[in-house]
Write an enzyme that holds these catalytic residues in place. Structure first.
Site, PDB file in Angstrom:
ATOM      1  N   ARG A  42     -25.902 -41.098 -77.085  1.00 49.48           N
ATOM      2  CA  ARG A  42     -25.947 -40.389 -78.369  1.00 49.48           C
ATOM      3  C   ARG A  42     -24.557 -40.128 -78.927  1.00 49.48           C
ATOM      4  O   ARG A  42     -24.398 -39.978 -80.135  1.00 49.48           O
ATOM      5  CB  ARG A  42     -26.776 -39.105 -78.242  1.00 49.48           C
ATOM      6  N   GLU A  92     -25.567 -33.328 -60.631  1.00 46.26           N
ATOM      7  CA  GLU A  92     -26.273 -32.331 -59.836  1.00 46.26           C
ATOM      8  C   GLU A  92     -26.869 -32.974 -58.580  1.00 46.26           C
ATOM      9  O   GLU A  92     -26.811 -32.416 -57.500  1.00 46.26           O
ATOM     10  CB  GLU A  92     -27.366 -31.689 -60.692  1.00 46.26           C
TER      11      GLU A  92
END
Length: 179
Positions: free
Chosen positions: A63, A100
């Protein structure tokens, strides 16, 4: 809240449980589909390019490409895509970073950035800050100066700013919206 912030926020749709249960996804496609909102966003980010003295815009896959390319055109500077590893032909510089769960790697064409460049990183969302931090490291490794990072929205409940600000070393981090 400014009129531009209200306009942008009104065109961002919340999608519950995407991409996994418990996540509230911020969908910017309604904003992109609205010419007035997309123009306001492009103008606001281009103003940051000019204010920071950037000579190039780096857009982060994917994006960041959609936002960064028209911002670069509007500001009259070059656009450099930073891609996921293995997507660019030819000589690249790469930077690995921790997620993560696991790790990832981004790349840039080495010849697209040089010592004379001041680079503003543009992306849609600042979440945990890992990709933005890796892009800052990549820009510096290419010999360019980091003019800052500008995002449409910062997820204020995540530690992205805390992770990214030390890497910026005083360069600005600007979010048009904090949600």
């Amino acid at each position: 809240m400014t009129d531009i912030q209200e306009l942008l926020l009104s065109r961002i749709r919340d999608v519950a449980d995407y991409p996994e249960p418990g996540v509230m996804f911020k969908d910017i496609t309604p904003l992109l589909a609205d010419p007035a909102a997309f123009t306001a966003l492009t103008d606001a980010l281009a103003e940051i390019v000019v204010r920071t003295g950037a000579t190039k815009v780096v857009g982060l896959e994917a994006r960041g490409f959609i936002l960064g390319a028209p911002v670069a055109v509007r500001a009259g500077v070059g656009f450099i895509p930073v891609r996921k590893a293995g997507k660019l032909p030819g000589a690249t510089l790469s930077q690995a970073y921790d997620l993560e769960y696991g790790s990832a790697e981004i790349e840039v064409h080495a010849e697209d950035l040089s010592a004379g460049d001041r680079v503003l990183v543009v992306d849609d969302v600042l979440a945990t800050g890992g990709t933005a931090e890796a892009s800052v490291q990549l820009i510096r490794r290419a010999g360019a100066e980091v003019a800052g990072v500008a995002v449409l929205m910062e997820l204020g409940f995540l530690p992205g700013r805390a992770r990214l600000e030390p890497a910026l070393d005083g360069a600005p981090l600007e979010a048009l919206l904090v949600v």
